[in-house]
Enzyme design. Structure first.
Site, PDB file in Angstrom:
ATOM      1  N   HIS A   1       0.555  -1.426   0.289  1.00  0.00           N
ATOM      2  CA  HIS A   1      -0.091   0.334  -0.072  1.00  0.00           C
ATOM      3  C   HIS A   1       0.827   1.012  -0.405  1.00  0.00           C
ATOM      4  CE1 HIS A   1      -2.922  -2.705   1.331  1.00  0.00           C
ATOM      5  NE2 HIS A   1      -4.200  -1.720   0.887  1.00  0.00           N
TER       6      HIS A   1
ATOM      7  N   LYS B   1      -0.979   4.561   4.486  1.00  0.00           N
ATOM      8  CA  LYS B   1      -2.204   3.990   4.997  1.00  0.00           C
ATOM      9  C   LYS B   1      -1.821   3.756   6.660  1.00  0.00           C
ATOM     10  CE  LYS B   1      -4.026  -0.430   4.944  1.00  0.00           C
ATOM     11  NZ  LYS B   1      -5.189   0.359   5.000  1.00  0.00           N
TER      12      LYS B   1
HETATM   13  N1  LIG Z   1     -12.460  -0.638   1.734  1.00  0.00           N
HETATM   14  C1  LIG Z   1     -12.405  -0.324   1.309  1.00  0.00           C
HETATM   15  O1  LIG Z   1     -12.523  -0.668  -0.345  1.00  0.00           O
HETATM   16  C2  LIG Z   1     -11.164   0.484   1.458  1.00  0.00           C
HETATM   17  C3  LIG Z   1     -10.900   1.486   2.273  1.00  0.00           C
HETATM   18  N2  LIG Z   1      -9.402   2.328   2.823  1.00  0.00           N
HETATM   19  C4  LIG Z   1      -9.686   2.602   4.121  1.00  0.00           C
HETATM   20  O2  LIG Z   1     -10.530   3.569   4.582  1.00  0.00           O
HETATM   21  C5  LIG Z   1      -9.595   4.427   5.720  1.00  0.00           C
HETATM   22  C6  LIG Z   1     -10.058   5.836   5.244  1.00  0.00           C
HETATM   23  O3  LIG Z   1      -8.370   5.499   4.213  1.00  0.00           O
HETATM   24  P1  LIG Z   1      -7.704   6.886   3.360  1.00  0.00           P
HETATM   25  O4  LIG Z   1      -8.891   7.531   2.889  1.00  0.00           O
HETATM   26  O5  LIG Z   1      -6.979   6.453   2.623  1.00  0.00           O
HETATM   27  O6  LIG Z   1      -7.481   7.541   4.933  1.00  0.00           O
HETATM   28  P2  LIG Z   1      -7.326   9.459   4.529  1.00  0.00           P
HETATM   29  O7  LIG Z   1      -6.546   9.904   6.069  1.00  0.00           O
HETATM   30  O8  LIG Z   1      -7.163   9.856   3.161  1.00  0.00           O
HETATM   31  O9  LIG Z   1      -9.050  10.211   5.361  1.00  0.00           O
HETATM   32  C7  LIG Z   1      -9.159   9.861   6.713  1.00  0.00           C
HETATM   33  C8  LIG Z   1     -10.394  10.916   6.505  1.00  0.00           C
HETATM   34  O10 LIG Z   1     -10.897  11.131   8.088  1.00  0.00           O
HETATM   35  C9  LIG Z   1     -11.213  12.617   9.053  1.00  0.00           C
HETATM   36  N3  LIG Z   1     -11.488  11.610   9.643  1.00  0.00           N
HETATM   37  C10 LIG Z   1     -10.544  11.311  10.692  1.00  0.00           C
HETATM   38  N4  LIG Z   1     -11.644  10.847  11.746  1.00  0.00           N
HETATM   39  C11 LIG Z   1     -12.822  11.667  11.813  1.00  0.00           C
HETATM   40  C12 LIG Z   1     -13.944  11.585  12.046  1.00  0.00           C
HETATM   41  N5  LIG Z   1     -14.114  11.057  13.717  1.00  0.00           N
HETATM   42  N6  LIG Z   1     -15.133  11.873  11.532  1.00  0.00           N
HETATM   43  C13 LIG Z   1     -14.861  12.355  10.282  1.00  0.00           C
HETATM   44  N7  LIG Z   1     -13.554  12.385   9.957  1.00  0.00           N
HETATM   45  C14 LIG Z   1     -13.059  11.610  10.067  1.00  0.00           C
HETATM   46  C15 LIG Z   1      -9.319  12.301   8.501  1.00  0.00           C
HETATM   47  O11 LIG Z   1      -9.122  14.001   9.216  1.00  0.00           O
HETATM   48  C16 LIG Z   1      -9.495  12.136   6.877  1.00  0.00           C
HETATM   49  O12 LIG Z   1      -9.880  13.964   6.469  1.00  0.00           O
HETATM   50  C17 LIG Z   1      -9.266   3.755   6.156  1.00  0.00           C
HETATM   51  O13 LIG Z   1      -9.010   2.829   7.052  1.00  0.00           O
HETATM   52  C18 LIG Z   1      -8.608   2.328   4.370  1.00  0.00           C
HETATM   53  O14 LIG Z   1      -8.155   1.559   4.551  1.00  0.00           O
HETATM   54  C19 LIG Z   1      -9.616   2.436   1.695  1.00  0.00           C
HETATM   55  C20 LIG Z   1      -9.338   2.246   0.774  1.00  0.00           C
HETATM   56  C21 LIG Z   1     -10.583   1.420   0.147  1.00  0.00           C
HETATM   57  O1  LIG Z   2      -6.244   2.010   3.641  1.00  0.00           O
HETATM   58  C1  LIG Z   2      -6.517   1.942   2.209  1.00  0.00           C
HETATM   59  O2  LIG Z   2      -5.546   2.571   0.851  1.00  0.00           O
HETATM   60  C2  LIG Z   2      -6.753   0.671   1.929  1.00  0.00           C
HETATM   61  N1  LIG Z   2      -7.710   0.347   2.642  1.00  0.00           N
HETATM   62  C3  LIG Z   2      -7.982  -1.139   2.052  1.00  0.00           C
HETATM   63  C4  LIG Z   2      -7.604  -2.315   3.532  1.00  0.00           C
HETATM   64  O3  LIG Z   2      -6.950  -1.934   4.768  1.00  0.00           O
HETATM   65  O4  LIG Z   2      -7.356  -3.378   2.897  1.00  0.00           O
HETATM   66  C5  LIG Z   2      -8.686  -0.753   1.278  1.00  0.00           C
HETATM   67  C6  LIG Z   2      -7.505  -1.029   0.024  1.00  0.00           C
HETATM   68  O5  LIG Z   2      -7.006  -2.363   0.721  1.00  0.00           O
HETATM   69  C7  LIG Z   2      -7.323   0.262  -0.003  1.00  0.00           C
END
Ligand SMILES: NC(=O)C1=CN([C@@H]2O[C@H](COP(=O)(O)OP(=O)(O)OC[C@H]3O[C@@H](n4cnc5c(N)ncnc54)[C@H](O)[C@@H]3O)[C@@H](O)[C@H]2O)C=CC1
Ligand SMILES: O=C(O)C1=N[C@H](C(=O)O)C[C@H](O)C1
Length: 247
Positions: free
Chosen positions: A131, A135
């Protein structure tokens, strides 16, 4: 029209979800909430989408369920204890639907399915997730889920989760972490988005199942599908699989 609120709206995923919702003719973006913002505008949404942080997501979900707003959750950090807590909240509000998926990429869902299907046919299996360096967590939610599915498939076939391993590690972590007994290795590298390899090996042959998310656009069809479906699925849904016709 389905009113959508995005929690984590200024993050990498949240901002991409906001754009995808704005572009969808049947969805209306009614709230964009990030850390420190007032969350209450999201109470008027039909569905909130949470891409925040493992430390923030449970508080957001308790609030969503109490306010009878359906939720689509991509944030990672879910284990059996968290899912049980969520089921408890939902039992008190039985009309509310929450869908939690470790990965909304259709190809990622297929990769996990193929890995579980292949796992009983090989002596050894290891998972490498790769990643971007921003992350928050390791191993990824996808790698955890894959390891659980692989371990369950191998257990059903009477196989141990991991293959034979005669190595003695001088340094902790050199052989990765064990998730449900399956070795999982995490790489963080500039230039990457989200990638995973499931390595399987047996007598004289190996099989590598690899998935690459090259752009966060890869997650949007799955997120929007979940937004459209979650109200029709009260209670807890784990994974995107129940919404897809995977045969
Ligand atoms: N299920 C999926 O397909 C995917 C899951 N993810 C997951 O999504 C999560 C976020 O990933 P990213 O967007 O890359 O992180 P990021 O750090 O870019 O964005 C997270 C955002 O949430 C905000 N935040 C934190 N606490 C908050 C709260 N209490 N209320 C509202 N906003 C809050 C932060 O200020 C930040 O802007 C991670 O856990 C990641 O692993 C990421 C990509 C795909
Ligand atoms: O943090 C990410 O970027 C992602 N988070 C998810 C995970 O932890 O599996 C999904 C994807 O891998 C991207």
């Amino acid at each position: 029209m389905i009113g959508v609120g995005v929690l984590g709206a200024r993050g990498r995923m949240g901002a991409t979800v906001c754009d995808a919702v704005r572009a969808a003719p049947d969805l209306e973006l009614v709230a964009e909430v990030d850390a420190g913002d007032d969350r209450s505008p999201a109470a008027k949404a039909d569905v909130v989408v949470d891409f925040t942080h493992p430390d923030a997501v449970m508080d957001n979900l308790r609030w969503a369920v109490e306010n009878r707003v359906h939720a689509v959750v991509g944030t990672t950090g879910f284990d059996d204890a968290r899912l049980a807590t969520l089921r408890g909240w939902l039992a008190a509000e039985p009309s509310v639907g929450v869908l939690v998926a470790p990965n909304f990429g259709i190809a990622a869902v297929l990769m996990m399915m193929f890995a579980a299907r292949a796992a009983p046919y090989f002596e050894s299996v290891e998972i490498v997730e790769l990643h971007h360096p921003g992350k928050a967590d390791a191993p990824s939610g996808t790698a955890r889920r894959t390891a659980e599915l692989v371990a369950a498939a191998r257990a059903s076939a009477g196989l141990p989760a991991a293959g034979p391993d005669a190595t003695t590690s001088a340094l902790g972590g050199a052989r990765g972490a064990r998730v449900s007994g399956v070795p999982v290795h995490a790489v963080r590298l500039g230039g990457l988005v989200a990638h995973q390899e499931v390595l399987l090996g047996g007598a004289g042959e190996t099989l590598t199942i690899r998935h690459d998310s090259l752009d966060r656009a890869s997650f949007m069809p799955g997120v929007l599908l979940a937004v459209r479906e979650v109200a029709a699925r009260p209670g807890l849904t784990v994974g995107l699989e129940p919404l897809l016709d995977l045969g």
